[in-house]
Design an enzyme around this catalytic site. Sequence first.
Site, PDB file in Angstrom:
ATOM      1  N   CYS A 113      34.297-101.758  50.291  1.00 48.62           N
ATOM      2  CA  CYS A 113      33.772-100.299  50.168  1.00 48.62           C
ATOM      3  C   CYS A 113      34.325 -99.570  49.287  1.00 48.62           C
ATOM      4  O   CYS A 113      34.362 -99.906  47.793  1.00 48.62           O
ATOM      5  CB  CYS A 113      34.075 -99.708  51.797  1.00 48.62           C
ATOM      6  SG  CYS A 113      32.660 -98.380  51.795  1.00 48.62           S
ATOM      7  N   HIS A 214      31.372-103.556  55.297  1.00 45.09           N
ATOM      8  CA  HIS A 214      32.662-103.515  56.131  1.00 45.09           C
ATOM      9  C   HIS A 214      32.949-104.711  56.886  1.00 45.09           C
ATOM     10  O   HIS A 214      32.491-104.959  57.962  1.00 45.09           O
ATOM     11  CB  HIS A 214      32.957-102.359  56.864  1.00 45.09           C
ATOM     12  CG  HIS A 214      33.171-101.153  56.110  1.00 45.09           C
ATOM     13  ND1 HIS A 214      34.507-100.650  55.963  1.00 45.09           N
ATOM     14  CD2 HIS A 214      32.198-100.070  55.423  1.00 45.09           C
ATOM     15  CE1 HIS A 214      34.341 -99.546  55.211  1.00 45.09           C
ATOM     16  NE2 HIS A 214      33.216 -99.134  55.187  1.00 45.09           N
ATOM     17  N   GLU A 216      35.245-106.174  58.183  1.00 42.33           N
ATOM     18  CA  GLU A 216      36.454-105.870  59.176  1.00 42.33           C
ATOM     19  C   GLU A 216      36.010-105.588  60.520  1.00 42.33           C
ATOM     20  O   GLU A 216      36.569-105.678  61.379  1.00 42.33           O
ATOM     21  CB  GLU A 216      37.679-104.919  58.671  1.00 42.33           C
ATOM     22  CG  GLU A 216      37.479-103.743  58.761  1.00 42.33           C
ATOM     23  CD  GLU A 216      36.419-103.017  57.713  1.00 42.33           C
ATOM     24  OE1 GLU A 216      36.345-101.713  57.953  1.00 42.33           O
ATOM     25  OE2 GLU A 216      35.968-103.622  57.041  1.00 42.33           O
TER      26      GLU A 216
END
Length: 240
Positions: A113, A214, A216
């Site tokens: 990001c 994202h 994660e």
Amino acid sequence: MTPKPLVGVTSWVEDARWAQWSTLAALTPFAYIRALGSTGARPVQLPPDNDAVDETLEALDGLLVTGGVDVDPALYGGDHHPEMPGVRPERDQAELALLEGALSRDMLVLAICRGSQLLNVLRGGDVVQHLSDDAGTAQLHADGAGAAVEHDVAVKPGSRLAELVGEATVVQSEHHQGFGRIGDDLQEVAWAPDGTVEALEDPGRRFALAVIWHPERGDDLPLFRALVDEARRYAGERRG
């Protein structure tokens, strides 16, 4: 027993409250820490300080540059867009120094990001400061205000990213900015359905990948597994 590779994770300084305390703290969302730990790395939090960068990188086997507030437009000759929140110049400078040092060592880099935009700026690129207010675009990418959305991504065949996630995947996005001019030696390797560039990579490096989504957030962590696997090899080569 083979030691776990040490992967540095960037952070930022923020007023924080917990229990009876209220103070400045270096913050890293735990999702990044969990993703690295669950794929076999030992995460090391890096405060936003550009002192002793070489010594820091000498101790690490990989670098994860996390998301957060927007990159200072002064770094790429832009004006401050009214939709931008406050910037963090000290964080920008610290992470630029880490990125430059890591890439010069051909260390493994995953930039997420905001981190992906910073890598692009380091290479001479710039940022689209606010994606269109068109309802479809806003629904597709969210607005960077804390609520993520899922959308499809098409991945360039033959790219390193395609090796990891295939030529089509579903991602979680939360960004109101995008890649503008693409920096030197970086290639576009993924696109949203509206044509927004979603990922860049440097094919001249062993592992230098920048994604604006994202990864994660979720249970399937191919990008983190790849980063950690490469970091383990990097550590073995350095330490014999």
